[in-house]
Design a protein around this motif. Structure first.
Motif, PDB file in Angstrom:
ATOM      1  N   ALA B  75       0.827  -1.196   0.000  1.00 24.97           N
ATOM      2  CA  ALA B  75       0.000   0.000   0.000  1.00 24.97           C
ATOM      3  C   ALA B  75       0.866   1.252   0.000  1.00 24.97           C
ATOM      4  CB  ALA B  75      -0.928  -0.011   1.205  1.00 24.97           C
ATOM      5  N   ARG B  76       2.075   1.145   0.540  1.00 25.32           N
ATOM      6  CA  ARG B  76       3.009   2.280   0.514  1.00 25.32           C
ATOM      7  C   ARG B  76       3.923   2.215  -0.704  1.00 25.32           C
ATOM      8  NH1 ARG B  76       3.881   0.457   5.776  1.00 25.32           N
ATOM      9  NH2 ARG B  76       5.947  -0.213   5.138  1.00 25.32           N
ATOM     10  N   PHE B  77       3.556   1.344  -1.670  1.00 23.26           N
ATOM     11  CA  PHE B  77       4.321   1.168  -2.894  1.00 23.26           C
ATOM     12  C   PHE B  77       5.706   0.596  -2.599  1.00 23.26           C
ATOM     13  CE2 PHE B  77       5.620   2.317  -7.254  1.00 23.26           C
ATOM     14  CZ  PHE B  77       4.489   1.874  -7.894  1.00 23.26           C
ATOM     15  N   ASP B  78       5.807  -0.209  -1.539  1.00 20.61           N
ATOM     16  CA  ASP B  78       7.086  -0.830  -1.201  1.00 20.61           C
ATOM     17  C   ASP B  78       6.913  -2.331  -1.385  1.00 20.61           C
ATOM     18  OD1 ASP B  78       9.353  -1.864  -0.129  1.00 20.61           O
ATOM     19  OD2 ASP B  78       8.895  -1.269   1.942  1.00 20.61           O
ATOM     20  N   PHE B  79       7.567  -2.877  -2.402  1.00 24.02           N
ATOM     21  CA  PHE B  79       7.359  -4.296  -2.710  1.00 24.02           C
ATOM     22  C   PHE B  79       8.579  -5.150  -2.354  1.00 24.02           C
ATOM     23  CE2 PHE B  79       4.633  -1.906  -5.589  1.00 24.02           C
ATOM     24  CZ  PHE B  79       3.413  -2.494  -5.346  1.00 24.02           C
ATOM     25  N   GLY B  80       9.508  -4.598  -1.639  1.00 22.87           N
ATOM     26  CA  GLY B  80      10.711  -5.361  -1.298  1.00 22.87           C
ATOM     27  C   GLY B  80      11.756  -5.248  -2.389  1.00 22.87           C
ATOM     28  N   ARG B  81      12.655  -6.260  -2.390  1.00 21.03           N
ATOM     29  CA  ARG B  81      13.751  -6.213  -3.357  1.00 21.03           C
ATOM     30  C   ARG B  81      13.583  -7.285  -4.413  1.00 21.03           C
ATOM     31  NH1 ARG B  81      18.351  -3.415  -1.971  1.00 21.03           N
ATOM     32  NH2 ARG B  81      18.116  -2.258  -0.031  1.00 21.03           N
ATOM     33  N   SER B  82      14.107  -6.989  -5.588  1.00 21.93           N
ATOM     34  CA  SER B  82      14.099  -7.994  -6.646  1.00 21.93           C
ATOM     35  C   SER B  82      15.102  -9.080  -6.313  1.00 21.93           C
ATOM     36  CB  SER B  82      14.465  -7.328  -7.969  1.00 21.93           C
ATOM     37  OG  SER B  82      15.037  -8.255  -8.835  1.00 21.93           O
ATOM     38  N   LEU B  83      14.747 -10.325  -6.586  1.00 18.07           N
ATOM     39  CA  LEU B  83      15.676 -11.425  -6.310  1.00 18.07           C
ATOM     40  C   LEU B  83      16.820 -11.422  -7.305  1.00 18.07           C
ATOM     41  CD1 LEU B  83      13.272 -14.384  -5.534  1.00 18.07           C
ATOM     42  CD2 LEU B  83      14.513 -12.928  -3.931  1.00 18.07           C
ATOM     43  N   ALA B  84      16.510 -11.014  -8.540  1.00 16.63           N
ATOM     44  CA  ALA B  84      17.512 -11.099  -9.591  1.00 16.63           C
ATOM     45  C   ALA B  84      18.536  -9.986  -9.477  1.00 16.63           C
ATOM     46  CB  ALA B  84      16.826 -11.038 -10.958  1.00 16.63           C
ATOM     47  N   THR B  85      18.081  -8.752  -9.251  1.00 20.31           N
ATOM     48  CA  THR B  85      19.009  -7.622  -9.265  1.00 20.31           C
ATOM     49  C   THR B  85      19.292  -7.066  -7.886  1.00 20.31           C
ATOM     50  OG1 THR B  85      17.204  -6.080  -9.557  1.00 20.31           O
ATOM     51  CG2 THR B  85      18.240  -6.935 -11.563  1.00 20.31           C
ATOM     52  N   GLN B  86      18.522  -7.511  -6.902  1.00 26.83           N
ATOM     53  CA  GLN B  86      18.677  -7.015  -5.529  1.00 26.83           C
ATOM     54  C   GLN B  86      18.340  -5.536  -5.375  1.00 26.83           C
ATOM     55  OE1 GLN B  86      19.092  -8.702  -2.734  1.00 26.83           O
ATOM     56  NE2 GLN B  86      18.953 -10.546  -3.970  1.00 26.83           N
ATOM     57  N   ARG B  87      17.753  -4.923  -6.420  1.00 23.97           N
ATOM     58  CA  ARG B  87      17.368  -3.512  -6.294  1.00 23.97           C
ATOM     59  C   ARG B  87      15.950  -3.426  -5.740  1.00 23.97           C
ATOM     60  NH1 ARG B  87      18.029  -1.290 -12.020  1.00 23.97           N
ATOM     61  NH2 ARG B  87      17.019   0.550 -11.150  1.00 23.97           N
ATOM     62  N   PRO B  88      15.623  -2.294  -5.058  1.00 30.42           N
ATOM     63  CA  PRO B  88      14.241  -2.157  -4.573  1.00 30.42           C
ATOM     64  C   PRO B  88      13.266  -2.177  -5.762  1.00 30.42           C
ATOM     65  CG  PRO B  88      15.648  -0.433  -3.696  1.00 30.42           C
ATOM     66  CD  PRO B  88      16.460  -1.157  -4.707  1.00 30.42           C
ATOM     67  N   ILE B  89      12.199  -2.937  -5.586  1.00 25.38           N
ATOM     68  CA  ILE B  89      11.274  -3.112  -6.704  1.00 25.38           C
ATOM     69  C   ILE B  89      10.582  -1.810  -7.075  1.00 25.38           C
ATOM     70  CG2 ILE B  89       9.167  -4.304  -7.411  1.00 25.38           C
ATOM     71  CD1 ILE B  89      10.108  -6.662  -5.782  1.00 25.38           C
ATOM     72  N   SER B  90      10.301  -0.974  -6.057  1.00 28.81           N
ATOM     73  CA  SER B  90       9.598   0.273  -6.363  1.00 28.81           C
ATOM     74  C   SER B  90      10.415   1.123  -7.342  1.00 28.81           C
ATOM     75  CB  SER B  90       9.309   1.051  -5.087  1.00 28.81           C
ATOM     76  OG  SER B  90      10.472   1.153  -4.325  1.00 28.81           O
ATOM     77  N   GLN B  91      11.756   1.052  -7.211  1.00 27.00           N
ATOM     78  CA  GLN B  91      12.615   1.779  -8.144  1.00 27.00           C
ATOM     79  C   GLN B  91      12.487   1.223  -9.550  1.00 27.00           C
ATOM     80  OE1 GLN B  91      16.869   1.984  -7.514  1.00 27.00           O
ATOM     81  NE2 GLN B  91      16.495   3.169  -5.645  1.00 27.00           N
ATOM     82  N   LEU B  92      12.522  -0.125  -9.618  1.00 27.97           N
ATOM     83  CA  LEU B  92      12.398  -0.796 -10.908  1.00 27.97           C
ATOM     84  C   LEU B  92      11.094  -0.418 -11.599  1.00 27.97           C
ATOM     85  CD1 LEU B  92      13.426  -4.522 -10.370  1.00 27.97           C
ATOM     86  CD2 LEU B  92      14.240  -3.005 -12.151  1.00 27.97           C
ATOM     87  N   ILE B  93      10.036  -0.384 -10.781  1.00 30.21           N
ATOM     88  CA  ILE B  93       8.698  -0.222 -11.349  1.00 30.21           C
ATOM     89  C   ILE B  93       8.402   1.221 -11.733  1.00 30.21           C
ATOM     90  CG2 ILE B  93       6.262  -0.228 -10.695  1.00 30.21           C
ATOM     91  CD1 ILE B  93       6.681  -2.878  -9.419  1.00 30.21           C
ATOM     92  N   GLY B  94       8.778   2.154 -10.866  1.00 32.46           N
ATOM     93  CA  GLY B  94       8.378   3.557 -11.035  1.00 32.46           C
ATOM     94  C   GLY B  94       8.439   4.044 -12.471  1.00 32.46           C
ATOM     95  N   LYS B  95       9.644   4.044 -13.035  1.00 36.37           N
ATOM     96  CA  LYS B  95       9.860   4.547 -14.398  1.00 36.37           C
ATOM     97  C   LYS B  95       9.017   3.779 -15.415  1.00 36.37           C
ATOM     98  CE  LYS B  95      11.869   7.866 -15.888  1.00 36.37           C
ATOM     99  NZ  LYS B  95      12.408   8.650 -14.804  1.00 36.37           N
TER     100      LYS B  95
END
Lengths: 283, 319, 543
Positions: B75-95
């Motif tokens: 709900a806070r747009f925080d989905f944890g980290r990607s397993l593959a890249t270890q980056r925060p998912i919200s960063q991956l998704i935003g753009k």
């Protein structure tokens, strides 16, 4: 044989009631199905072994050229199409059996059965079907059986909605009430009273869903989650050849041609079903 | 008032659907044969590595607890980290979400007015050559899979003619015209896929309304065809038309997955497909949650519009 | 007579008009060379059964053809303008302003999304015939004259916020707003209950008759109704004129056999041997029946009745009276909430599923609309054969076939119809098949739910006579449910009047006039009578 002659006459009448476009589509679709049926056994090439260079152009030896591994494209199209059409057909059939049965039951029994079934269907339909299929396929190993079941279940929700709403219109008809007053059982009501009266729109829906099943299966394979190599269907062949555009267009065009024909025929069926309905006498 | 109760019921059901779907998406991890850790490490897993990953993901705690945490974070747009890249998912998704929305909204802005206009013209000139031609064209255009349309357009307009780029990249420094130029082909592909449905169903809805008795009344009042269509037929067709429009918008959100793959467009759909092939479960969860939420909210909107368009519900019977 | 177009008094002049309906299999004539003249201030009644072409003629008078209909030949002249060849623009400028139309079902003829006032003044505003203010002023004054509630604010209502009778009057307001020279009334009271019908008739009578500049075509299938409002009547059949005369002359001295037949439909009677078989004990009894749909309001309240063998129990009521619900409760389609039913000596379970096959066989239902009472995909032979094989499985095939033939002949149906689908039959034939299907079960009691209301009067009369003959022959009992008080009274032994789910009066049909119930009396007064001046008398009595 009068009955055979009769059938022939009816088929001629049916063909005459179509527009040129519809008639052409029926012809093309029959041709495609015939090719898929007998084509692979007539072809001199194996569908799995390279017979030429990679991505050869069209020639007399290879009318549709060769694919990413140098295999004959025409042979693969016919073989892959068989799989696509068969899986799509089985999935649609299964989806129809499920959807129609539960749809009729909902309309006939009503009350909690209707509420329960409708809520389940509503929840499945609230989920975009491609996403749902992708998630399921991401988690479990893909097999043809699983593909059929997934497509069938997703399809059956749409069929359920249609058959339920069609049956609901019929269930309140006095002739169904008369049958109920006689004490007829559920099976008789479904088979003899409802089914014959919803056949035309259901037939059109079958065509529509069959077209969708082909598209859906192809989309899954195209995304790499449907049919897995070494087997191939039209969707996975597009994926294999995606790096050479004109080649990838060949299997894609096969899908397009099939679905266009199917949808044109469906359009004709729908118009016919609407005519049948409006031709019933008004009070 | 009755309409508020109906609206509330509908919204309540939307929320229930969302909840069921969030549970489904969450339990996807639980349903895995073996569990997540085995998937990540494959054959090479060592007990220690598995244990540390399980700890890191909190898999040693009861599922209800983890579900609530996951939902609160989502709900806070925080989905944890990607397993593959270890980056925060919200960063991956935003753009990527922005790019997907750009694609879908641009298409919608073109498709909806065009479909309604052409649908109305077809109704006005029913059974004319224009009507027949548009209808036949619509069937041909909506029938093929998106990847056929996409590759077809790409082959002719990008490879042969070189008018548009075949592979799309948008950067923040691009001007509006450049962006439109860059996403033109995927937009047209999506447009082809949904325009025909919207147009045909608009036409069907209007034609069915035009057969109602009050249209005959309007004709016998000497009103013009245009007034009959716009003032008498259209308001009665709003519910079905809104339904079709919204369903097609919802379809856009999903159709974007295939189109993004065709054009290699770095949006949310492409991200999801890539994550599925690398079995990056948290990213799949995040993407499907976003797609499903959009889809449900759009469908809910359609229902609400239909409810509000019905005068019987808006104005209660005076007693 | 000379040239009709020189006649200044002539509003509408139709000569040799032919209209065809376009079918898949070619054109079929709807009107065959019809000629009609309407003078200023005159009301002309058009009467005929379904298929007579009266609606087609009424619409043609406005230069309008429904989709699927096509002008063939002839002349339609309105106030010296040729309508049959007029362009859309000319026609549009006339419609709604100088000529207007009142449809059968006002509930369907008003657009559900717009307010009544906006729709009523629309034609005047769009064609700039009246200013908005003037149009609204006239509308309100007409509302007042037509006794519509809250005349100042009635126009703010949406169609669903008004009753059927109010909508029908609002439709007449819409037609009269611009004081047109011609109004076509197309069955304006057919969809209404009799007590509402009388109000609308009174409105038409008072306002159109008083307005000498307006002429009207009044289309109906009901001679008794048209006799109250029309100066002159044309009887139509199959798109042709049968007879035309002044109202009084036509009613008292009909020339043609068809007209005489139409007049005779009001004389249904029952000639029976003074109840010789009657009194053998109660066959079906209901006690304190309560029923409702879902959790909604009660539709039946404390209904008790009894039917003896060889008796006709008539049930009369207007829409919403609960009379059809009573049929559903008796047959078990809708289980009652409270109360109980007895068939013969035994309790008849409330639920359909609890009833035995024998009980199901003994109570049969014939329903209102024959078109929907037969499965369109089952041949007549199948429809009749199923109850035979279902209820009497022990009989041989030959016995069943013989019985099928008997059933068809006793319902005066051709034995070749067994191979026909319902769509190939006429409405009357279909209803006979439904009766034969009920008889196939060899029932003790048949519940007849409005079995004549979807049929033309002449055919309905045939059906009623058939039912009475069959009863004479086979001796079963009927519960005869109808909105038609005259009919029920003529054929019933006992009758009851229902309103709002309750029984208001119950007793011998011959003594119904003596009922002390006010509603029953109102109902009795509202049934149109086939004589000129009936409406005036009723209105005068009311003062």
């Amino acid at each position: 044989m009068p009955s055979l002659r009769n059938t022939g006459r009816q088929a001629r009448l049916l063909l005459r009631s179509m527009s040129t476009l519809t008639r052409t589509s029926v012809g093309v679709l029959c041709l495609i199905l015939l090719l898929l049926l007998v084509g692979p056994s007539l072809s001199p090439y194996s569908y799995s072994a390279p017979v030429g260079d990679v991505w050869e152009g069209m020639s007399w030896q290879h009318p549709l050229g060769t694919d990413v591994l140098g295999r004959d494209m025409l042979t693969r199209i016919m073989k892959g199409g068989r799989l696509t059409v068969m899986l799509a057909f089985l999935a649609t059939l299964l989806g129809f059996l499920l959807g129609t049965f539960f749809g009729f039951m909902s309309a006939l029994v009503g009350r909690w059965v209707d509420i329960l079934l409708s809520r389940i269907v509503e929840i499945i339909m609230a989920f975009p079907s491609l996403i749902l299929a992708l998630i399921v396929l991401a988690l479990i190993d893909v097999s043809k059986g699983i593909l059929i079941v997934i497509i069938a279940v997703l399809d059956s929700t749409r069929v359920y909605r249609l058959s339920r709403s069609l049956a609901q219109d019929i269930v309140v008809m006095p002739y169904v009430e008369t049958a109920r007053l006689r004490g007829e059982k559920l099976g008789w009501l479904m088979r003899r009273e409802i089914l014959p009266n919803v056949l035309p729109p259901m037939l059109a829906e079958f065509g529509l869903r069959f077209g969708f099943a082909i598209l859906f299966l192809s989309a899954l394979s195209f995304l790499g989650l449907g049919i897995q190599p070494p087997e191939a269907d039209w969707g996975s062949m597009v994926k294999e050849n995606a790096l050479s555009l004109p080649v990838a267009l060949v299997p894609a065009a096969a899908i397009a041609l099939t679905t266009i024909c199917v949808n044109i025929i469906v359009d004709w069926l729908l118009a016919r079903a609407a005519r049948v309905r409006s031709a019933t006498p008004e009070v | 008032m009755a309409v508020f109760r109906l609206l509330a019921t509908r919204v309540f059901w939307g929320v229930v659907c969302l909840w069921v779907i969030s549970v489904l998406i969450f339990s996807a991890t639980e349903l895995l044969p073996g569990d997540l850790a085995s998937v990540v490490f494959g054959q090479a897993k060592t007990p220690e590595a598995v244990e540390s990953l399980r700890k890191e993901l909190g898999l040693d705690r009861p599922p209800q607890e983890r579900y609530l945490e996951w939902l609160a974070a989502a709900a806070r747009f925080d989905f944890g980290r990607s397993l593959a890249t270890q980056r925060p998912i919200s960063q991956l998704i935003g753009k990527r979400l922005q790019r997907t929305l750009l694609l879908a909204l641009t298409t919608a802005c073109m498709a909806v007015p065009l479909a309604l206009l052409v649908g109305m013209l077809c109704t006005l000139w029913r059974d004319s050559t224009f009507d027949r031609a548009v209808n036949a064209a619509a069937i041909v255009v909506i029938s093929p899979p998106e990847f056929f349309t996409g590759y077809f357009l790409a082959f002719f307009f990008a490879v042969k003619l070189g008018w548009f780029p075949a592979v799309m990249l948008t950067t923040p420094s691009m001007s509006f015209a450049e962006i439109v130029h860059a996403i033109f082909l995927p937009c047209v592909t999506l447009l082809f896929a949904c325009f025909g449905h919207m147009m045909r169903l608009t036409r069907a809805a209007l034609i069915s309304v035009l057969e109602d008795p009050y249209i005959e009344t309007a004709r016998l009042k000497g009103l013009s065809n245009r007034r009959i269509l716009l003032v008498h037929a259209l308001p009665n067709a709003i519910a079905p038309i809104a339904n079709v429009v919204v369903i097609n918008l919802a379809y856009l959100v999903v159709g974007v997955i295939v189109v993004e793959t065709v054009f290699n467009y770095p949006g949310l759909g492409k991200l999801m497909v890539d994550s599925i092939s690398s079995r990056d479960i948290p990213v799949i969860q995040a993407c499907s949650l976003i797609f499903a939420t959009t889809y449900i909210v759009l469908n809910l909107t359609a229902d609400l519009i239909s409810l509000l368009a019905n005068p019987k519900l808006r104005h209660a019977v005076a007693t | 007579m000379g040239q009709p177009n020189k006649d200044n008094d002539l509003v509408l002049d139709i000569a040799g008009l032919s209209i065809v309906s376009l079918h898949q299999h070619g054109a079929q004539p709807l009107l065959k060379g019809l000629t009609l003249r309407l003078r200023r201030g005159e009301i002309l009644g058009l009467i005929g059964e379904s298929g007579a072409g009266k609606s087609t003629l009424g619409l043609a008078a406005l230069g309008y053809q429904r989709t699927g209909c096509k002008y063939d030949k002839g002349v339609v002249r309105f106030d010296n303008l040729l309508l049959h060849s007029g362009d859309e623009k000319t026609l549009s400028s006339l419609r709604g302003v100088r000529m207007a139309y009142v449809a059968q079902s006002a509930a369907a003829a008003f657009n559900p999304v717009h307010r009544l006032g906006a729709q009523i003044t629309e034609a005047a505003r769009c064609q700039a015939a009246l200013s908005r203010r003037e149009a609204e002023r006239r509308m309100v004054s007409l509302f007042r004259r037509f006794d519509l509630p809250e005349p100042e604010r009635f126009g703010d209502r949406f169609p669903h916020q008004a009753s059927g009778g109010q909508l029908q009057r609002a439709m007449i307001v819409m037609a009269m707003l611009c004081e047109p020279q011609l109004i076509v009334f197309d069955e304006p009271t057919t969809a209404l209950d009799v007590t509402t019908q009388i109000e609308v008739l009174a409105t038409i009578k008072r306002n159109i008759r008083a307005h000498s500049a307006t002429s009207a075509l009044y289309i109906t299938h009901d001679l008794a109704v048209v006799a109250q409002v029309a100066d002159r009547i044309m009887v139509l059949k199959d798109g042709m004129l049968v007879e035309e005369n002044d109202t009084k002359a036509l009613l008292t001295k009909p020339q043609r056999p068809y007209t005489k037949e139409l007049l005779s439909v009001y004389q249904v009677g029952r000639k029976r041997g003074g109840g010789k078989k009657k009194g053998r004990g109660v066959l079906l009894r209901g006690e304190g029946l309560d029923a409702s749909y879902g959790d909604g309001a009660r539709i039946l309240e404390d209904v008790s009745f009894g039917v003896s063998e060889y008796e006709v129990l008539g049930v009369v009521g207007e829409s919403g009276s609960g009379k059809s619900t009573l049929a559903r409760v008796v047959t078990g389609l809708l289980p009652s909430r409270e109360g109980s039913l007895w068939l013969g000596g035994e309790v008849l379970p409330r639920r359909l599923k609890r009833r035995s096959k024998e009980q199901l066989r003994r109570v049969q239902l014939v329903s209102q609309i024959p078109d929907t009472a037969l499965n369109p995909r089952q041949k007549i032979g199948e429809a009749l054969g199923r109850p035979l094989s279902y209820f009497f499985p022990q009989r041989t095939q030959a016995e069943r076939e013989r019985r099928l033939g008997e059933l068809l002949s006793s319902c005066e149906l051709d034995s070749r119809l067994t191979n026909a689908f319902p769509a190939e039959l006429s409405g009357g034939q279909k209803q006979r098949v439904c009766i034969a299907r009920a008889l196939a079960a060899e029932p003790d009691i048949i519940v007849c739910d409005e079995i004549t209301s979807a049929l033309d009067r002449l055919i309905a009369k045939g059906i009623v006579n058939l039912m009475l003959e069959l009863q004479e022959k086979l001796g079963m009992a009927y519960i005869f449910i109808s909105h038609d008080l005259g009919l029920v009274r003529a054929i019933s032994d006992d009758m009851m009047v229902m309103q709002g789910g309750k029984i208001l009066s119950y007793g011998a049909a011959s003594g119904i006039e003596k009922s002390e119930d006010a509603y029953t009396q109102k109902l009795l007064r509202s049934v149109p009578q086939m004589r000129v001046g009936w409406l005036d008398e009723v209105l005068q009595k009311r003062g």
